[in-house]
Write a protein that holds these residues in place. Structure first.
Motif, PDB file in Angstrom:
ATOM      1  N   GLU A 151       0.842  -1.206   0.000  1.00  0.00           N
ATOM      2  CA  GLU A 151       0.000   0.000   0.000  1.00  0.00           C
ATOM      3  C   GLU A 151       0.877   1.255   0.000  1.00  0.00           C
ATOM      4  O   GLU A 151       0.544   2.261   0.632  1.00  0.00           O
ATOM      5  CB  GLU A 151      -0.912  -0.002   1.237  1.00  0.00           C
ATOM      6  CG  GLU A 151      -1.854  -1.183   1.317  1.00  0.00           C
ATOM      7  CD  GLU A 151      -2.971  -1.137   0.273  1.00  0.00           C
ATOM      8  OE1 GLU A 151      -3.115  -0.114  -0.417  1.00  0.00           O
ATOM      9  OE2 GLU A 151      -3.700  -2.132   0.166  1.00  0.00           O
ATOM     10  N   LEU A 152       1.984   1.203  -0.718  1.00  0.00           N
ATOM     11  CA  LEU A 152       3.007   2.249  -0.651  1.00  0.00           C
ATOM     12  C   LEU A 152       2.470   3.678  -0.787  1.00  0.00           C
ATOM     13  O   LEU A 152       2.763   4.517   0.066  1.00  0.00           O
ATOM     14  CB  LEU A 152       4.105   1.974  -1.682  1.00  0.00           C
ATOM     15  CG  LEU A 152       5.328   2.875  -1.619  1.00  0.00           C
ATOM     16  CD1 LEU A 152       6.075   2.700  -0.303  1.00  0.00           C
ATOM     17  CD2 LEU A 152       6.266   2.564  -2.783  1.00  0.00           C
ATOM     18  N   PRO A 153       1.672   4.016  -1.790  1.00  0.00           N
ATOM     19  CA  PRO A 153       1.213   5.404  -1.896  1.00  0.00           C
ATOM     20  C   PRO A 153       0.345   5.834  -0.704  1.00  0.00           C
ATOM     21  O   PRO A 153       0.436   6.973  -0.240  1.00  0.00           O
ATOM     22  CB  PRO A 153       0.405   5.445  -3.190  1.00  0.00           C
ATOM     23  CG  PRO A 153       0.705   4.179  -3.913  1.00  0.00           C
ATOM     24  CD  PRO A 153       1.201   3.195  -2.901  1.00  0.00           C
ATOM     25  N   LEU A 192       2.136   8.766   6.401  1.00  0.00           N
ATOM     26  CA  LEU A 192       3.341   9.200   7.108  1.00  0.00           C
ATOM     27  C   LEU A 192       3.649  10.678   6.904  1.00  0.00           C
ATOM     28  O   LEU A 192       4.455  11.248   7.637  1.00  0.00           O
ATOM     29  CB  LEU A 192       4.541   8.349   6.681  1.00  0.00           C
ATOM     30  CG  LEU A 192       4.457   6.873   7.066  1.00  0.00           C
ATOM     31  CD1 LEU A 192       5.620   6.101   6.472  1.00  0.00           C
ATOM     32  CD2 LEU A 192       4.400   6.704   8.576  1.00  0.00           C
ATOM     33  N   ARG A 193       3.002  11.297   5.938  1.00  0.00           N
ATOM     34  CA  ARG A 193       3.262  12.715   5.647  1.00  0.00           C
ATOM     35  C   ARG A 193       2.226  13.671   6.230  1.00  0.00           C
ATOM     36  O   ARG A 193       2.412  14.877   6.125  1.00  0.00           O
ATOM     37  CB  ARG A 193       3.370  12.914   4.140  1.00  0.00           C
ATOM     38  CG  ARG A 193       4.617  12.267   3.576  1.00  0.00           C
ATOM     39  CD  ARG A 193       4.769  12.496   2.108  1.00  0.00           C
ATOM     40  NE  ARG A 193       6.023  11.906   1.639  1.00  0.00           N
ATOM     41  CZ  ARG A 193       6.307  11.679   0.383  1.00  0.00           C
ATOM     42  NH1 ARG A 193       5.442  12.001  -0.562  1.00  0.00           N
ATOM     43  NH2 ARG A 193       7.461  11.140   0.048  1.00  0.00           N
ATOM     44  N   GLY A 229      11.383   3.949  12.561  1.00  0.00           N
ATOM     45  CA  GLY A 229      12.181   4.785  11.670  1.00  0.00           C
ATOM     46  C   GLY A 229      12.729   3.977  10.508  1.00  0.00           C
ATOM     47  O   GLY A 229      12.708   4.418   9.351  1.00  0.00           O
ATOM     48  N   MET A 230      13.209   2.768  10.813  1.00  0.00           N
ATOM     49  CA  MET A 230      13.744   1.899   9.767  1.00  0.00           C
ATOM     50  C   MET A 230      12.626   1.481   8.803  1.00  0.00           C
ATOM     51  O   MET A 230      12.792   1.561   7.581  1.00  0.00           O
ATOM     52  CB  MET A 230      14.409   0.667  10.388  1.00  0.00           C
ATOM     53  CG  MET A 230      15.034  -0.249   9.382  1.00  0.00           C
ATOM     54  SD  MET A 230      16.080  -1.582  10.054  1.00  0.00           S
ATOM     55  CE  MET A 230      15.274  -2.094  11.535  1.00  0.00           C
ATOM     56  N   ILE A 231      11.504   1.052   9.351  1.00  0.00           N
ATOM     57  CA  ILE A 231      10.395   0.605   8.499  1.00  0.00           C
ATOM     58  C   ILE A 231       9.864   1.769   7.664  1.00  0.00           C
ATOM     59  O   ILE A 231       9.699   1.656   6.447  1.00  0.00           O
ATOM     60  CB  ILE A 231       9.265  -0.008   9.353  1.00  0.00           C
ATOM     61  CG1 ILE A 231       9.735  -1.316  10.006  1.00  0.00           C
ATOM     62  CG2 ILE A 231       8.022  -0.248   8.498  1.00  0.00           C
ATOM     63  CD1 ILE A 231       8.787  -1.853  11.065  1.00  0.00           C
ATOM     64  N   GLU A 256      10.661   6.397   1.412  1.00  0.00           N
ATOM     65  CA  GLU A 256      11.553   7.359   0.765  1.00  0.00           C
ATOM     66  C   GLU A 256      12.399   6.739  -0.337  1.00  0.00           C
ATOM     67  O   GLU A 256      12.785   7.425  -1.281  1.00  0.00           O
ATOM     68  CB  GLU A 256      12.464   8.026   1.802  1.00  0.00           C
ATOM     69  CG  GLU A 256      11.713   8.750   2.902  1.00  0.00           C
ATOM     70  CD  GLU A 256      10.777   9.831   2.388  1.00  0.00           C
ATOM     71  OE1 GLU A 256      11.072  10.447   1.339  1.00  0.00           O
ATOM     72  OE2 GLU A 256       9.733  10.051   3.024  1.00  0.00           O
ATOM     73  N   TRP A 257      12.706   5.451  -0.241  1.00  0.00           N
ATOM     74  CA  TRP A 257      13.621   4.870  -1.227  1.00  0.00           C
ATOM     75  C   TRP A 257      13.083   3.671  -1.987  1.00  0.00           C
ATOM     76  O   TRP A 257      13.555   3.357  -3.062  1.00  0.00           O
ATOM     77  CB  TRP A 257      14.954   4.490  -0.580  1.00  0.00           C
ATOM     78  CG  TRP A 257      14.842   3.481   0.531  1.00  0.00           C
ATOM     79  CD1 TRP A 257      14.753   3.744   1.861  1.00  0.00           C
ATOM     80  CD2 TRP A 257      14.801   2.046   0.397  1.00  0.00           C
ATOM     81  NE1 TRP A 257      14.654   2.566   2.565  1.00  0.00           N
ATOM     82  CE2 TRP A 257      14.694   1.516   1.697  1.00  0.00           C
ATOM     83  CE3 TRP A 257      14.864   1.183  -0.690  1.00  0.00           C
ATOM     84  CZ2 TRP A 257      14.622   0.144   1.942  1.00  0.00           C
ATOM     85  CZ3 TRP A 257      14.793  -0.187  -0.451  1.00  0.00           C
ATOM     86  CH2 TRP A 257      14.675  -0.685   0.857  1.00  0.00           C
TER      87      TRP A 257
END
Length: 196
Positions: free
Chosen positions: A100-102, A108-109, A159-161, A166-167
């Motif tokens: 569900e990336l988008p 998160l924003r 933070g890692m997850i 971002e990448w």
């Protein structure tokens, strides 16, 4: 964002376009005009499906949150030692984020400028607290190192997850999701587990 002309839109396809525009321009920087141009339909056509852009935002972040909270109800998150449950939640959180990336990127924003954003942030905190509780239970059961602060470990884990948004770029190989999830879990828990 390219304009896509469509004769008909469903709430789901309109939502996908809106999420893309929100992620590109930011929610506050997006107008209904931007959404109508990106969708290739009139503003009145958008209002046929939703009351406005905040409803689109709520639907989008709800999709991300529903995916995350569903993990906590899975058998792997419900039974076994706490360390096994939190590892399951970690792997599955990565998999949901990728799937569900988008939507998760948008979640998160959000910054709390609207009622929907504040609601989403509160739900995110609730998810984080539930995972922190699992880490605390794993420490109490003696499976995690005693010299690691659980609150800090929770922040570093998320933070890692969350950095994946971002990448990470989607890859056609579905095995890649599992590989990334396994790598995140190993990196986190090889450092957190108490040496045997």
């Amino acid at each position: 964002m390219t304009t896509a002309r469509r004769d008909t839109y469903t709430p789901e396809t309109l939502l996908a376009v809106a999420v893309g525009v929100f992620n590109e321009r930011g929610y506050d920087g997006t107008s209904m005009e931007h959404l109508s141009k990106a969708a290739g339909i009139s503003k009145s056509s958008i209002y046929h499906h939703v009351a406005g852009k905040e409803e689109l935002l709520r639907r989008a972040v709800s999709r991300a949150l529903d995916g995350l909270f569903a993990i906590l109800d899975e058998p792997g998150a419900q039974s076994g030692r706490a360390v096994e449950r939190v590892e399951h939640v970690t792997r599955r959180t990565v998999e949901v984020l990728i799937a569900e990336l988008p939507y998760v990127t948008l979640l998160l924003r959000v910054r709390g400028n609207t009622a929907t954003e504040r609601w989403a942030m509160e739900r995110r905190r609730e998810f984080d607290h539930r995972v922190a509780d699992l880490l605390g239970a794993a420490a109490a059961e003696g499976d995690l190192r005693s010299d690691v602060d659980i609150r800090l470990a929770t922040r570093l884990l998320f933070g890692m997850i969350n950095s994946l948004v971002e990448w990470y770029r989607p890859h056609p190989d579905p095995a890649e999701r599992a590989q990334i999830a396994e790598t995140v879990a190993r990196m986190a828990f090889d450092g957190l587990r108490k040496a045997r």
